[in-house]
Motif scaffolding. Structure first.
Motif, PDB file in Angstrom:
ATOM      1  N   PRO A  15       0.965  -1.346   0.010  1.00 49.01           N
ATOM      2  CA  PRO A  15       0.112   0.044   0.010  1.00 49.01           C
ATOM      3  C   PRO A  15       0.944   1.130   0.094  1.00 49.01           C
ATOM      4  O   PRO A  15       2.043   1.402   0.647  1.00 49.01           O
ATOM      5  CB  PRO A  15      -0.720  -0.040   1.258  1.00 49.01           C
ATOM      6  N   MET A  16       0.439   2.249  -0.762  1.00 50.65           N
ATOM      7  CA  MET A  16       1.247   3.693  -0.753  1.00 50.65           C
ATOM      8  C   MET A  16       0.016   4.731  -0.765  1.00 50.65           C
ATOM      9  O   MET A  16      -0.908   4.843  -1.569  1.00 50.65           O
ATOM     10  CB  MET A  16       1.979   3.621  -1.975  1.00 50.65           C
ATOM     11  N   LEU A  17       0.250   5.744   0.217  1.00 42.58           N
ATOM     12  CA  LEU A  17      -0.881   6.773   0.056  1.00 42.58           C
ATOM     13  C   LEU A  17       0.006   7.949  -0.359  1.00 42.58           C
ATOM     14  O   LEU A  17       1.061   8.433  -0.061  1.00 42.58           O
ATOM     15  CB  LEU A  17      -0.847   7.092   1.578  1.00 42.58           C
ATOM     16  N   GLY A  18      -0.732   8.377  -1.296  1.00 48.38           N
ATOM     17  CA  GLY A  18      -0.038   9.541  -2.268  1.00 48.38           C
ATOM     18  C   GLY A  18      -0.820   9.926  -3.591  1.00 48.38           C
ATOM     19  O   GLY A  18      -1.527   9.042  -3.974  1.00 48.38           O
ATOM     20  N   ARG A  19      -0.585  11.237  -4.141  1.00 49.74           N
ATOM     21  CA  ARG A  19      -1.145  11.318  -5.449  1.00 49.74           C
ATOM     22  C   ARG A  19      -0.137  10.874  -6.521  1.00 49.74           C
ATOM     23  O   ARG A  19       0.952  10.198  -6.229  1.00 49.74           O
ATOM     24  CB  ARG A  19      -1.076  12.863  -5.498  1.00 49.74           C
TER      25      ARG A  19
END
Length: 356
Positions: free
Chosen positions: A98-102
């Motif tokens: 999982p990666m949180l970002g734009r």
């Protein structure tokens, strides 16, 4: 490549919306999942990136199609990030990251994961707003239920990020009209902008989705219909325009496809699902090698037929050195059966390409 009509206003933050939290949602139905699999052709042991994880619909289909896949699951929405972490916990360690970002954060995120350029086998985008964002009235995306004028896909995780509230209550009439026209193709952009300004003057700030919808409805009593022939609210295009503007969606998509080309290996596959004509235009221009600043899409003959111009070797080579080879010659759309089963898919367009 560059995109885009961009409005450079500094908006003073006057309204605070609480960050969204994870809520239970109905089973997610990924749009054109069979077509995505056919275009992606996932193989055992490959590395993929799902650029818009959402509720994980396409990631789950990909995981079932090939064993031992590694999928980097990116999303800017903290709620989607929580779903990605939950799904990762249900699979062997390292299969889902999982990666949180734009999209514009992708390079930094992958560098932290020590992912090299030209090392990824496939990248999929399913752009636009997700079903779970529509369902949560606290996010302010939907017309069907009342909620705060938010519309930030990032939730509250980015300090001082303007929400739809700030756009509606702080920008001038001309700018609001331009936003509605450019991003929503709203024919009534000017009278709607005028109605918003008048409402602000008479009643104070517009604070909820219901209030904004009522203001827009007061401008026109003409019925509108969606692509399935169903009645559509007159405020639909305005909400769409505000959402795209607030989240800088078109610039993000443009940059995201540039990053896709950077990280895909030669022969790697790009699959993009879009739901708006401006989104599809960006995807099409990337795949066909048309510069974003060109007003039209001329053929090579029309573009270079000028007896007074001389083209260098570099010019000629650039014409034939496209970054992508399209997989599908024509844009793909959902079947009638899928649209009947999942009305959200009605506007979907799928384009796919192989990196040269």
């Amino acid at each position: 490549m560059r995109w885009v009509p961009k409005f450079r206003h500094v908006v003073k933050r006057l309204f605070s919306v609480q960050p969204a939290t994870v809520i239970d949602c109905d089973p997610h139905i990924p749009v054109m999942a069979k077509e995505v699999l056919k275009m992606m052709q996932p193989q055992d042991g490959q590395v993929l990136i799902d650029m818009t994880f959402g509720a994980g619909g396409h990631t789950k289909f990909l995981l079932r199609a090939a064993s031992d896949l590694k999928i980097y699951a990116l999303d800017r929405d903290p709620v989607a990030f929580a779903y990605a972490k939950k799904l990762a916990s249900e699979h062997p360690t390292g299969r889902i990251i999982p990666m949180l970002g734009r999209f514009s954060d992708l390079e930094e995120l992958l560098e932290k994961k020590q992912v090299r350029n030209e090392s990824v086998d496939g990248i999929v985008f399913d752009v636009g707003v997700s079903s779970m964002q529509f369902r949560d009235s606290r996010r302010g995306f939907a017309l069907s239920s009342d909620g705060p004028l938010d519309m930030r896909m990032d939730g509250g995780r980015i300090p001082n990020q303007p929400a739809a509230y700030d756009v509606v209550n702080n920008l001038d009439e001309v700018t609001i009209a331009k936003i509605l026209k450019v991003y929503g193709d709203e024919k009534l952009a000017k009278p709607i902008a005028r109605a918003i300004i008048e409402a602000r003057y008479m009643f104070g700030n517009v604070t909820s989705t219901k209030e904004l919808a009522q203001i827009i409805a007061s401008v026109s009593n003409r019925e509108r219909w969606d692509k399935l022939g169903r009645p559509a609210h007159v405020a639909t295009k305005t909400f769409q325009a505000l959402r795209i503007f607030v989240n800088n969606e078109l610039n993000e998509l443009n940059y995201g496809i540039e990053m896709a080309h950077k990280y895909l290996r030669p022969g790697g596959r790009l699959v993009v699902l879009s739901f708006h004509s401006l989104e599809d235009r960006i995807v099409k221009r990337h795949i066909k090698g048309i510069d974003m600043d060109e007003a039209i899409s001329p053929t090579l003959t029309l573009k270079y037929k000028n007896s007074s111009s001389w083209h260098s070797v570099e010019d000629i080579e650039s014409i034939y050195s496209n970054f992508w080879t399209p997989i599908n010659k024509q844009v793909l759309v959902p079947t009638d059966e899928e649209v009947a089963a999942n009305p959200r898919s009605r506007s979907a367009k799928l384009r796919a390409a192989i990196k040269n």
